[in-house]
Design a protein around this motif. Structure first.
Motif, mmCIF file in Angstrom:
data_model
loop_
_atom_site.group_PDB
_atom_site.id
_atom_site.type_symbol
_atom_site.label_atom_id
_atom_site.label_comp_id
_atom_site.label_asym_id
_atom_site.label_seq_id
_atom_site.Cartn_x
_atom_site.Cartn_y
_atom_site.Cartn_z
ATOM 1 N N SER A 256 47.270 29.974 43.744
ATOM 2 C CA SER A 256 45.921 30.157 43.222
ATOM 3 C C SER A 256 45.489 31.589 43.504
ATOM 4 O O SER A 256 46.074 32.271 44.348
ATOM 5 C CB SER A 256 44.950 29.169 43.863
ATOM 6 O OG SER A 256 44.890 29.388 45.252
ATOM 7 N N GLY A 257 44.472 32.037 42.776
ATOM 8 C CA GLY A 257 44.051 33.410 42.983
ATOM 9 C C GLY A 257 42.666 33.712 42.461
ATOM 10 O O GLY A 257 42.091 32.958 41.676
ATOM 11 N N PHE A 258 42.145 34.854 42.931
ATOM 12 C CA PHE A 258 40.833 35.347 42.553
ATOM 13 C C PHE A 258 40.911 36.837 42.300
ATOM 14 O O PHE A 258 41.794 37.525 42.819
ATOM 15 C CB PHE A 258 39.823 35.105 43.686
ATOM 16 C CG PHE A 258 39.544 33.664 43.959
ATOM 17 C CD1 PHE A 258 38.522 33.014 43.295
ATOM 18 C CD2 PHE A 258 40.297 32.956 44.889
ATOM 19 C CE1 PHE A 258 38.261 31.675 43.543
ATOM 20 C CE2 PHE A 258 40.038 31.626 45.146
ATOM 21 C CZ PHE A 258 39.018 30.981 44.464
ATOM 22 N N LEU A 259 39.972 37.342 41.510
ATOM 23 C CA LEU A 259 39.834 38.775 41.258
ATOM 24 C C LEU A 259 38.410 39.201 41.568
ATOM 25 O O LEU A 259 37.468 38.445 41.333
ATOM 26 C CB LEU A 259 40.081 39.095 39.785
ATOM 27 C CG LEU A 259 41.484 39.280 39.272
ATOM 28 C CD1 LEU A 259 41.443 39.500 37.763
ATOM 29 C CD2 LEU A 259 42.192 40.407 39.957
ATOM 30 N N ILE A 260 38.275 40.410 42.056
ATOM 31 C CA ILE A 260 36.966 41.039 42.184
ATOM 32 C C ILE A 260 37.073 42.413 41.532
ATOM 33 O O ILE A 260 37.918 43.225 41.908
ATOM 34 C CB ILE A 260 36.524 41.187 43.652
ATOM 35 C CG1 ILE A 260 36.355 39.825 44.304
ATOM 36 C CG2 ILE A 260 35.226 41.991 43.731
ATOM 37 C CD1 ILE A 260 35.989 39.872 45.775
ATOM 38 N N ASN A 261 36.233 42.646 40.532
ATOM 39 C CA ASN A 261 36.177 43.950 39.876
ATOM 40 C C ASN A 261 35.359 44.869 40.773
ATOM 41 O O ASN A 261 34.251 44.521 41.183
ATOM 42 C CB ASN A 261 35.520 43.798 38.496
ATOM 43 C CG ASN A 261 35.582 45.063 37.681
ATOM 44 O OD1 ASN A 261 35.489 46.171 38.204
ATOM 45 N ND2 ASN A 261 35.732 44.899 36.386
ATOM 46 N N HIS A 262 35.884 46.040 41.087
ATOM 47 C CA HIS A 262 35.187 46.951 41.996
ATOM 48 C C HIS A 262 33.845 47.414 41.455
ATOM 49 O O HIS A 262 32.968 47.786 42.231
ATOM 50 C CB HIS A 262 36.067 48.144 42.334
ATOM 51 C CG HIS A 262 37.175 47.789 43.267
ATOM 52 N ND1 HIS A 262 37.796 48.701 44.074
ATOM 53 C CD2 HIS A 262 37.794 46.604 43.542
ATOM 54 C CE1 HIS A 262 38.739 48.109 44.789
ATOM 55 N NE2 HIS A 262 38.751 46.838 44.472
ATOM 56 N N SER A 263 33.673 47.385 40.122
ATOM 57 C CA SER A 263 32.391 47.805 39.552
ATOM 58 C C SER A 263 31.308 46.742 39.772
ATOM 59 O O SER A 263 30.129 47.021 39.594
ATOM 60 C CB SER A 263 32.537 48.112 38.060
ATOM 61 O OG SER A 263 32.787 46.938 37.336
ATOM 62 N N ASN A 264 31.704 45.532 40.154
ATOM 63 C CA ASN A 264 30.754 44.458 40.460
ATOM 64 C C ASN A 264 31.319 43.667 41.639
ATOM 65 O O ASN A 264 31.700 42.512 41.505
ATOM 66 C CB ASN A 264 30.545 43.554 39.239
ATOM 67 C CG ASN A 264 29.419 42.572 39.449
ATOM 68 O OD1 ASN A 264 28.755 42.576 40.480
ATOM 69 N ND2 ASN A 264 29.198 41.715 38.479
ATOM 70 N N SER A 265 31.349 44.307 42.791
ATOM 71 C CA SER A 265 32.082 43.771 43.941
ATOM 72 C C SER A 265 31.446 42.551 44.599
ATOM 73 O O SER A 265 32.028 41.987 45.516
ATOM 74 C CB SER A 265 32.298 44.868 44.977
ATOM 75 O OG SER A 265 31.059 45.346 45.433
ATOM 76 N N GLU A 266 30.274 42.138 44.155
ATOM 77 C CA GLU A 266 29.671 40.941 44.731
ATOM 78 C C GLU A 266 30.044 39.684 43.959
ATOM 79 O O GLU A 266 29.715 38.585 44.384
ATOM 80 C CB GLU A 266 28.145 41.083 44.776
ATOM 81 C CG GLU A 266 27.696 42.128 45.778
ATOM 82 C CD GLU A 266 26.192 42.220 45.863
ATOM 83 O OE1 GLU A 266 25.497 41.418 45.206
ATOM 84 O OE2 GLU A 266 25.711 43.095 46.575
#
Length: 125
Positions: free
Chosen positions: A95-105
């Motif tokens: 399983s996995g998740f992503l966080i875009n640095h431009s919207n890190s919350e």
């Protein structure tokens, strides 16, 4: 009045059609940086896996506060834009998740099939 309704509905359908069929920007490379190595993927199969994973994410409610990512990921598009992500993968549960640095919350969850393909690809290296 009827004429305005027809025009409004037509415009709405036109906008929806554009949103659904507009071309997605083409990814030309993906660089993954871990604590021990950096790998860049440019082959079509790998790019397809990363592209599908990014394109099919699901939103996760609320703000996040997580530890260090499995990988820092830099995605380079054909127009030279570079988008930075934090990639969190669990190789056991696939399983996995992503966080875009431009919207890190905001965290987005990878689709189950995308997580499996990514973990399989990254397990080879």
């Amino acid at each position: 009045m009827r004429k305005i309704s027809i025009i409004s509905i037509s415009l709405l359908l036109l906008v929806l059609t554009y949103i659904l069929v507009r071309p997605q920007p083409e990814i030309i490379s993906v660089s993954l940086i871990s604590e021990t190595a950096e790998t860049t993927y440019i082959d079509n199969d790998s790019i397809r896996i990363f592209s599908d994973a990014i394109r099919t994410v699901k939103k996760v409610r609320g703000a996040v506060d997580v530890g260090p990512p499995t990988y820092r990921m830099n995605v380079t598009y054909a127009d030279s834009e570079v988008v930075k992500f934090s990639l969190y993968l669990d190789f056991k549960s696939k399983s996995g998740f992503l966080i875009n640095h431009s919207n890190s919350e905001k965290m987005v969850k990878l689709k189950e099939s995308s997580s499996k393909e990514l973990t399989d690809l990254l397990s080879k290296d």
